[in-house]
Design an enzyme around this catalytic site. Structure first.
Site, PDB file in Angstrom:
ATOM      1  N   ILE A  85       0.741  -1.132   0.060  1.00  0.00           N
ATOM      2  CA  ILE A  85      -0.011   0.029  -0.154  1.00  0.00           C
ATOM      3  C   ILE A  85       0.981   1.238   0.131  1.00  0.00           C
ATOM      4  O   ILE A  85       0.627   2.257  -0.649  1.00  0.00           O
ATOM      5  CB  ILE A  85      -1.117   0.160   1.182  1.00  0.00           C
ATOM      6  CG1 ILE A  85      -1.774  -1.219   0.999  1.00  0.00           C
ATOM      7  CG2 ILE A  85      -1.828   1.125   1.035  1.00  0.00           C
ATOM      8  CD1 ILE A  85      -2.626  -1.347   2.498  1.00  0.00           C
ATOM      9  N   ASP A 120      11.139   3.585   5.044  1.00  0.00           N
ATOM     10  CA  ASP A 120      10.988   2.116   5.193  1.00  0.00           C
ATOM     11  C   ASP A 120      12.029   1.279   5.995  1.00  0.00           C
ATOM     12  O   ASP A 120      13.423   1.916   5.798  1.00  0.00           O
ATOM     13  CB  ASP A 120      10.819   1.272   4.034  1.00  0.00           C
ATOM     14  CG  ASP A 120      10.079   0.042   3.734  1.00  0.00           C
ATOM     15  OD1 ASP A 120       9.026   0.082   3.602  1.00  0.00           O
ATOM     16  OD2 ASP A 120      10.564  -0.848   4.256  1.00  0.00           O
ATOM     17  N   ASN A 162       1.493   4.672   7.449  1.00  0.00           N
ATOM     18  CA  ASN A 162       1.059   3.540   6.850  1.00  0.00           C
ATOM     19  C   ASN A 162       2.016   2.179   7.396  1.00  0.00           C
ATOM     20  O   ASN A 162       1.128   1.106   7.412  1.00  0.00           O
ATOM     21  CB  ASN A 162       1.262   3.443   5.415  1.00  0.00           C
ATOM     22  CG  ASN A 162       1.117   2.361   4.556  1.00  0.00           C
ATOM     23  OD1 ASN A 162       0.334   1.862   4.476  1.00  0.00           O
ATOM     24  ND2 ASN A 162       2.289   1.927   4.095  1.00  0.00           N
ATOM     25  N   TYR A 213      -3.752  -7.812  16.415  1.00  0.00           N
ATOM     26  CA  TYR A 213      -3.612  -6.849  15.508  1.00  0.00           C
ATOM     27  C   TYR A 213      -4.939  -6.218  15.307  1.00  0.00           C
ATOM     28  O   TYR A 213      -5.126  -4.827  14.962  1.00  0.00           O
ATOM     29  CB  TYR A 213      -3.680  -7.793  14.003  1.00  0.00           C
ATOM     30  CG  TYR A 213      -3.715  -6.894  12.803  1.00  0.00           C
ATOM     31  CD1 TYR A 213      -2.540  -6.474  12.185  1.00  0.00           C
ATOM     32  CD2 TYR A 213      -4.768  -6.779  12.083  1.00  0.00           C
ATOM     33  CE1 TYR A 213      -2.748  -5.825  10.998  1.00  0.00           C
ATOM     34  CE2 TYR A 213      -4.758  -6.085  10.801  1.00  0.00           C
ATOM     35  CZ  TYR A 213      -3.760  -5.776  10.323  1.00  0.00           C
ATOM     36  OH  TYR A 213      -3.733  -4.817   9.232  1.00  0.00           O
ATOM     37  N   ALA A 237      -6.870  -5.330  17.896  1.00  0.00           N
ATOM     38  CA  ALA A 237      -6.570  -4.334  19.118  1.00  0.00           C
ATOM     39  C   ALA A 237      -6.047  -3.098  18.614  1.00  0.00           C
ATOM     40  O   ALA A 237      -6.229  -1.993  18.962  1.00  0.00           O
ATOM     41  CB  ALA A 237      -6.220  -5.007  20.176  1.00  0.00           C
ATOM     42  N   THR A 266      -1.120  -7.441  -0.636  1.00  0.00           N
ATOM     43  CA  THR A 266       0.411  -6.699  -0.094  1.00  0.00           C
ATOM     44  C   THR A 266       0.971  -8.042   0.474  1.00  0.00           C
ATOM     45  O   THR A 266       0.500  -9.103   0.938  1.00  0.00           O
ATOM     46  CB  THR A 266       0.275  -5.730   0.671  1.00  0.00           C
ATOM     47  OG1 THR A 266      -0.395  -6.182   2.050  1.00  0.00           O
ATOM     48  CG2 THR A 266      -0.699  -4.600   0.386  1.00  0.00           C
TER      49      THR A 266
END
Length: 266
Positions: A17, A36, A91, A151, A153, A188
């Site tokens: 994404i 990244d 992201n 995940y 939560a 992804t």
């Protein structure tokens, strides 16, 4: 917001994404900082983008966003390089039920820290020119995900934080709009993590159930998520909104009951 010549910082920008976000922002005329953890993939991403756009319009900054000092340094380096910051896209995320502390740290704590850092540079009271922040959550932040409870939560936390900090921005007149995107399953690399026991831990036994959910809900293309991002950035009326993106309804917004005290806080 007119996006031409705006400076955007995108975390997790090297693939998936984040890579689609960078592409879409560049196509709109933005300058983009690619942040990244994966240095090799990050450099490959920048090289590919340099073949389409002026190389001066991107910078790749390797960074482990879970490290507070490294994240601060990344922001500082980017603002020094481009001279401003107008857009932040939080992201970067992981899916790791086995190392659940890492999931909370990356998906929620680091996102909160990134938002606060972005506000430091963009808030009008700090001498900034305002801007927009978009936090990437998930449909798992709006509904239960029994095979990915941590995940889920973390993404519920992103939704709650985004709506609350957006209201704080409105009340405090920060000059920064803050919204979130909640996509369904997206094609992804993170999607492949459900096949890895080191990621799923005790829930790896249920991976067939997750595959059944994918068949039921369908899988989205990252480019559609990027379209949602551009919509949030260009529409100056949107603040505190939770955008949902699904295969059957496309881009739409989650509807909440009006808060009785909200009008008094404007």
């Amino acid at each position: 917001m007119h996006l031409a010549d705006k400076v955007a910082l995108v975390t997790g920008a090297a693939q998936g994404i984040g890579r689609a976000f960078a592409q879409a922002l560049l196509e709109k005329g933005c300058k983009v900082a690619l942040v990244d953890l994966n240095v090799e993939v990050g450099k490959t991403c920048k090289d590919a983008l340099d073949k389409q756009f002026d190389a001066q319009r991107t910078i790749f900054v390797p960074c482990d966003i879970s490290n507070e000092e490294k994240l601060k340094d990344a922001f500082k380096k980017i603002v020094h390089h481009f001279g401003q910051l107008d857009i932040l896209v939080n992201n970067a995320g992981v899916n790791n039920e086995n190392n659940w502390e890492l999931t909370i740290q990356t998906n929620l704590i680091s996102l909160i820290r990134g938002t606060y850092l972005g506000l430091e540079y963009m808030k009008t009271e700090n001498g900034g020119t305002g801007g927009a922040i978009v936090n990437i959550a998930s449909l798992a932040g709006l509904m239960p995900a029994p095979h990915q409870p941590v995940y889920s939560a973390s993404k519920h936390g992103v939704v709650g934080f985004t709506r609350s900090i957006a209201m704080a921005s409105s009340v405090g007149k920060y000059g920064v709009r803050i919204n979130a995107i909640c996509p369904g399953f997206v094609n992804t690399p993170i999607l492949q993590s459900i096949d890895k026991e080191e990621n799923m831990g005790q829930y790896s036994a249920y991976k067939e159930n997750i595959r059944d959910m994918m068949k039921f809900y369908g899988i989205l293309d990252p480019q559609l998520i990027a379209e949602g991002l551009i919509k949030l950035l260009e529409d100056d009326k949107l603040n505190g909104e939770i955008m949902k993106i699904t295969t059957n309804q496309g881009i739409h917004f989650h509807e909440y009951s009006p808060l009785p005290f909200h009008s008094k806080m404007q």
